[in-house]
Design an enzyme around this catalytic site. Structure first.
Site, PDB file in Angstrom:
ATOM      1  N   GLY A 127      -2.372   1.572  -0.723  1.00  0.00           N
ATOM      2  CA  GLY A 127      -0.964   1.490   0.036  1.00  0.00           C
ATOM      3  C   GLY A 127      -1.211   1.996   1.548  1.00  0.00           C
TER       4      GLY A 127
ATOM      5  CB  SER B 156      -4.981  -2.005  -2.787  1.00  0.00           C
ATOM      6  OG  SER B 156      -4.204  -1.736  -4.084  1.00  0.00           O
TER       7      SER B 156
ATOM      8  N   GLY C 117      -4.602   2.179   3.183  1.00  0.00           N
ATOM      9  CA  GLY C 117      -5.618   1.297   3.267  1.00  0.00           C
ATOM     10  C   GLY C 117      -6.234   0.801   2.025  1.00  0.00           C
TER      11      GLY C 117
ATOM     12  N   GLY D  69      -0.482  -6.073  -2.163  1.00  0.00           N
ATOM     13  CA  GLY D  69      -2.035  -5.931  -2.758  1.00  0.00           C
ATOM     14  C   GLY D  69      -2.046  -7.528  -3.017  1.00  0.00           C
ATOM     15  CG  ASP D  70      -0.124  -9.937  -5.451  1.00  0.00           C
ATOM     16  OD1 ASP D  70      -0.789  -9.326  -6.142  1.00  0.00           O
ATOM     17  OD2 ASP D  70       1.287  -9.980  -5.463  1.00  0.00           O
TER      18      ASP D  70
END
Ligand SMILES: Nc1ncnc2c1ncn2[C@@H]1O[C@H](COP(=O)(O)OP(=O)(O)OP(=O)(O)O)[C@@H](O)[C@H]1O
Ligand SMILES: O=P(O)(O)OC[C@@]1(O)O[C@H](CO)[C@@H](O)[C@@H]1O
Length: 312
Positions: free
Chosen positions: A222, A220, A225, A251-252
């Site tokens: 931020g 990931s 993308g 992110g989760d």
């Protein structure tokens, strides 16, 4: 069914301020409390989208009771394992425009006996699971090989394991052959011991972690993308967010969306990106539901500029 394991869950308190000045008395705009911890958030995102999940969490003290009650009130299937150490509180200071400062406590200690009790519950739940997802930091007293133990217990039995953590715990897990890891840019750089400044660095580092044992690497990035490196090859993609609200838990949400869509190839990356971007539009760590998720905004980049510097 997807089982999540959060060894260091939290009550997440988010405080909104106009701006953050160290050393000053700051009058806040609002405060909000959410159940937290990375695996807890993955389960919350799955629940918000009607996907079956069970969250396994050790809980201790009054904050642990409150965490369990909040999760049950959301309708989550929770397997709470009592612990003598107290569940932590993490504080997010949120400024306008989506800038957040996070203060994460170390968490109460977990003894070997408590950890064994958690492992027993996970083993029972894993019987009917397609994935076991181990996420987040490790509380005091827990060995850094804990996620590696998770891989060794389930991967040979055909139950897929995903790990989202950092530092030595991530490295140990990678060597134990997880089906999936989801580092962010910082975690990836730390894992390979070098800077990750461009997309070409991301791909090289992800390949290195695959060579060490991870089957699929979802990075990931931020606002940049995410990049997926798996058996099908390399896919990069992103989704714009017009009014970022809070990146906490994005992110989760990305991981939950990716898992929900089969955890392989461009289609799963597209779904993950849609969930991740939708999470950024939510306040604090609220997880997006079907009405928030905009798949039409996701762009996969078949020929990304590998030399472009990453934004965030
Ligand atoms: N500013 C942003 N604009 C658009 N999408 C974003 C932005 N920030 C995050 N995202 C989306 O959310 C995903 C996860 O973000 P990030 O890389 O910050 O995860 P993380 O560091 O694991 O976050 P956390 O640990 O808080 O869950 C990204 O891959 C991207 O899809
Ligand atoms: O301290 P850790 O375990 O690394 O991260 C915990 C945490 O920051 O992660 C979640 C967002 O991803 C929050 O709900 C929680 O506060």
């Amino acid at each position: 069914m997807i089982v999540t394991v959060t060894l260091n869950p939290s009550l997440d308190r988010t405080i909104e301020v106009d701006s953050l000045t160290r050393g000053a008395v700051i009058r806040t705009r609002s405060a909000r409390l959410d159940p937290g911890g990375k695996g807890v958030n993955v389960s919350r995102a799955l629940l918000a989208n009607g996907i079956d999940s069970t969250a396994v969490v050790p809980v201790g003290g009054p904050d642990g009771d409150q965490l369990r009650r909040m999760l049950e009130a959301e309708g989550m299937k929770v397997r709470a394992v009592p612990s003598a150490g107290h569940t932590r509180s993490n504080v997010t200071i949120a400024e306008p425009g989506g800038l957040v400062t996070k203060l994460n406590e170390p968490g109460g200690p977990l003894s070997r006996g408590e950890l064994d009790a958690v492992a027993k519950v996970v083993a029972t739940e894993a019987d009917s699971a397609s994935w076991v997802v181990g996420c987040g930091s490790i509380p005091p007293g827990v060995p850094e090989t804990i996620y590696a133990e998770l891989c060794k217990a389930f991967v040979p039995a055909g139950i897929r394991v995903a790990v989202d953590t950092s530092g030595p715990a991530l490295l140990a897990a990678v060597a134990a052959g997880p089906d999936l890891i989801k580092p962010n840019r910082e975690e990836l750089a730390e894992a390979v011991g070098g800077p990750v400044d461009r997309l070409s660095d991301v791909i090289e580092a992800a390949r290195a972690l695959r060579a060490r044992g991870a089957r699929t690497v979802l990075v990931s990035l931020g606002a940049d993308g995410a990049v997926l490196v798996d058996d099908e090859g390399i896919t990069a993609g992103s989704a714009p967010v017009e009014n970022p609200n809070s990146t906490v838990g994005a992110g989760d949400a990305l991981l939950a969306g990716f898992l929900s869509a089969g955890a392989q190839g461009p289609a799963a990356l597209r779904e993950g990106l849609a969930w991740g971007a939708a999470a950024v539009g939510q306040p604090a760590s609220r997880m997006p539901g079907p009405n928030d998720i905009r798949r039409d905004l996701v762009r996969l980049h078949p020929r990304p500029d590998l030399d472009r510097a990453l934004l965030t």
